[in-house]
Design a protein around this motif. Structure first.
Motif, PDB file in Angstrom:
ATOM      1  N   ALA A 245       0.840  -1.201   0.000  1.00  0.00           N
ATOM      2  CA  ALA A 245       0.000   0.000   0.000  1.00  0.00           C
ATOM      3  C   ALA A 245       0.875   1.251   0.000  1.00  0.00           C
ATOM      4  O   ALA A 245       1.832   1.353   0.766  1.00  0.00           O
ATOM      5  CB  ALA A 245      -0.919   0.002   1.224  1.00  0.00           C
ATOM      6  N   LYS A 246       0.554   2.207  -0.865  1.00  0.00           N
ATOM      7  CA  LYS A 246       1.333   3.448  -0.933  1.00  0.00           C
ATOM      8  C   LYS A 246       0.854   4.437   0.118  1.00  0.00           C
ATOM      9  O   LYS A 246      -0.331   4.517   0.419  1.00  0.00           O
ATOM     10  CB  LYS A 246       1.206   4.093  -2.318  1.00  0.00           C
ATOM     11  CG  LYS A 246       1.923   3.347  -3.426  1.00  0.00           C
ATOM     12  CD  LYS A 246       1.987   4.198  -4.690  1.00  0.00           C
ATOM     13  CE  LYS A 246       2.820   5.446  -4.492  1.00  0.00           C
ATOM     14  NZ  LYS A 246       2.984   6.233  -5.742  1.00  0.00           N
ATOM     15  N   GLU A 247       1.807   5.199   0.660  1.00  0.00           N
ATOM     16  CA  GLU A 247       1.453   6.204   1.653  1.00  0.00           C
ATOM     17  C   GLU A 247       0.667   7.360   1.048  1.00  0.00           C
ATOM     18  O   GLU A 247      -0.168   7.966   1.726  1.00  0.00           O
ATOM     19  CB  GLU A 247       2.725   6.761   2.311  1.00  0.00           C
ATOM     20  CG  GLU A 247       3.469   5.784   3.191  1.00  0.00           C
ATOM     21  CD  GLU A 247       4.372   4.849   2.422  1.00  0.00           C
ATOM     22  OE1 GLU A 247       5.076   4.055   3.067  1.00  0.00           O
ATOM     23  OE2 GLU A 247       4.376   4.894   1.172  1.00  0.00           O
ATOM     24  N   ALA A 248       0.940   7.685  -0.204  1.00  0.00           N
ATOM     25  CA  ALA A 248       0.312   8.844  -0.829  1.00  0.00           C
ATOM     26  C   ALA A 248       0.478   8.779  -2.337  1.00  0.00           C
ATOM     27  O   ALA A 248       1.223   7.954  -2.872  1.00  0.00           O
ATOM     28  CB  ALA A 248       0.943  10.134  -0.294  1.00  0.00           C
ATOM     29  N   GLN A 249      -0.198   9.686  -3.007  1.00  0.00           N
ATOM     30  CA  GLN A 249      -0.035   9.793  -4.463  1.00  0.00           C
ATOM     31  C   GLN A 249       1.370  10.277  -4.803  1.00  0.00           C
ATOM     32  O   GLN A 249       1.981   9.845  -5.774  1.00  0.00           O
ATOM     33  CB  GLN A 249      -1.083  10.759  -5.023  1.00  0.00           C
ATOM     34  CG  GLN A 249      -1.066  10.880  -6.537  1.00  0.00           C
ATOM     35  CD  GLN A 249      -2.159  11.807  -7.047  1.00  0.00           C
ATOM     36  OE1 GLN A 249      -2.991  12.285  -6.275  1.00  0.00           O
ATOM     37  NE2 GLN A 249      -2.166  12.062  -8.341  1.00  0.00           N
ATOM     38  N   TYR A 250       1.884  11.186  -3.962  1.00  0.00           N
ATOM     39  CA  TYR A 250       3.235  11.723  -4.139  1.00  0.00           C
ATOM     40  C   TYR A 250       4.010  11.521  -2.841  1.00  0.00           C
ATOM     41  O   TYR A 250       3.535  11.905  -1.771  1.00  0.00           O
ATOM     42  CB  TYR A 250       3.193  13.208  -4.488  1.00  0.00           C
ATOM     43  CG  TYR A 250       2.393  13.531  -5.737  1.00  0.00           C
ATOM     44  CD1 TYR A 250       2.958  13.400  -7.000  1.00  0.00           C
ATOM     45  CD2 TYR A 250       1.063  13.962  -5.637  1.00  0.00           C
ATOM     46  CE1 TYR A 250       2.223  13.693  -8.141  1.00  0.00           C
ATOM     47  CE2 TYR A 250       0.329  14.251  -6.769  1.00  0.00           C
ATOM     48  CZ  TYR A 250       0.912  14.115  -8.019  1.00  0.00           C
ATOM     49  OH  TYR A 250       0.174  14.404  -9.145  1.00  0.00           O
ATOM     50  N   ILE A 251       5.208  10.936  -2.947  1.00  0.00           N
ATOM     51  CA  ILE A 251       6.011  10.630  -1.774  1.00  0.00           C
ATOM     52  C   ILE A 251       7.401  11.244  -1.941  1.00  0.00           C
ATOM     53  O   ILE A 251       8.066  11.039  -2.963  1.00  0.00           O
ATOM     54  CB  ILE A 251       6.147   9.106  -1.574  1.00  0.00           C
ATOM     55  CG1 ILE A 251       4.765   8.452  -1.464  1.00  0.00           C
ATOM     56  CG2 ILE A 251       6.985   8.801  -0.337  1.00  0.00           C
ATOM     57  CD1 ILE A 251       4.794   6.932  -1.511  1.00  0.00           C
TER      58      ILE A 251
END
Length: 313
Positions: A245-251
């Motif tokens: 799972a990604k933390e955010a759209q932009y990391i």
């Protein structure tokens, strides 16, 4: 003339430029505290007294125009402050205020004891994870926005990553296995500042009973065996970094090669940089003082602002 004033007053409220905050007086706004009490967050006690929180509307009908930002502090720090090792997010919040943000668009709470003498007693505990995740959810509901930005520092980076990703974990000091729930899919931007995503090398030589450095929920980076590895990295970090799972759209990450807390070069085994966020879109790296562990947070308001507004470093 009266009609003109009626139209200008709302405009003034929207365009008002807020001055620097006073850390010792900072607390969630009355409107936000009232909302929390009305919406099943009363027992979370997010305000925690003056100096330990920030953010909220000045009045109930105030509109939120910018995507809200939640700031998550590091080990033994607090939401806002004015001392060397407990400066919190005072500098960053002041910078965003100078750029037109308002308190209803900037939020911070204190998740731990804010006691430097308890530094080595802190770990990725269920109560901390639950508190941070609940606050993220509360801010989204309160502001009624579709997206949220998160800026985290130090231990706050790994706590925030897990709070966002959700899922199962194990905390033997708090009832064993737990499940935080599904990933929070509404985070637009995540900035990790001086985090320890792969552990901290000094934990190899530390007291194995230190909660901060243990191999269950601490920052233990593992060990090499005949040049291979690392093996035995903290279970928490291993599961966190393997969770797709990604933390955010932009990391993004911001880190320093002269970080005395994370270690020289922010390195762990095999030359890997522990302060880089897995799957990141970019990074800003500092190589000299005063950009150490705290300076890389307190002195980079302009970089944080640029990442939030332009999704680039």
């Amino acid at each position: 003339m009266k009609s003109l004033l009626i139209h200008l007053i709302p405009l003034f409220v929207v365009c008002q430029v807020y001055g620097d905050i006073e850390p010792n007086e900072s607390i969630l706004s009355n409107d936000f505290q009232d909302w929390l009490d009305r919406n099943s967050y009363q027992t979370d006690r997010f305000a925690s007294g003056k100096g330990y929180s920030y953010g909220g509307r000045s009045f109930r009908s105030q509109l939120v125009h910018k995507t809200p930002i939640i700031f998550i502090h590091g080990n033994s720090d607090q939401a806002v402050g004015n001392t060397e090792f407990q400066s919190g997010w005072t500098s960053s919040i002041n910078y965003f205020l100078s750029k037109g943000y308002r308190p209803c668009e900037l939020y911070a709470i204190t998740w731990g004891p804010a006691d430097i003498s308890l530094f080595f007693q802190q770990y990725h505990s269920l109560p901390y994870l639950f508190r941070i995740r609940r606050f993220i959810q509360a801010v989204k509901e309160y502001t009624n926005q579709s997206k949220i930005h998160i800026i985290a520092h130090s231990m706050g980076v790994t706590l925030a990553r897990k709070a966002i990703k959700g899922g199962i974990g194990y905390d033997p000091l708090h009832d064993g296995y737990y499940n935080l729930g599904s990933p929070l899919s509404f985070i637009e931007t995540f900035i990790g500042i001086a985090g320890a995503n792969q552990g901290i090398m000094s934990c190899v030589e530390s007291d194995p009973m230190s909660p901060m450095c243990d191999d269950t929920n601490g920052f233990y980076p593992g060990y090499l065996l005949s040049g291979s590895g690392p093996f035995g990295m903290s279970t928490f970090l291993t599961e966190l970094n393997s969770n797709p799972a990604k933390e955010a759209q932009y990391i993004f990450s911001i880190w320093s090669k002269v970080d005395s807390v994370i270690g020289a070069g922010s390195l762990v085994y095999n030359g890997k940089v522990t302060s880089r966020c897995p799957g990141q879109n970019g990074e800003r790296v500092y190589t000299t003082f005063p950009y150490g562990h705290h300076g890389v947070k307190d002195l980079t308001g302009d970089v944080q602002y640029n990442i939030i507004t332009n999704h680039q470093v």
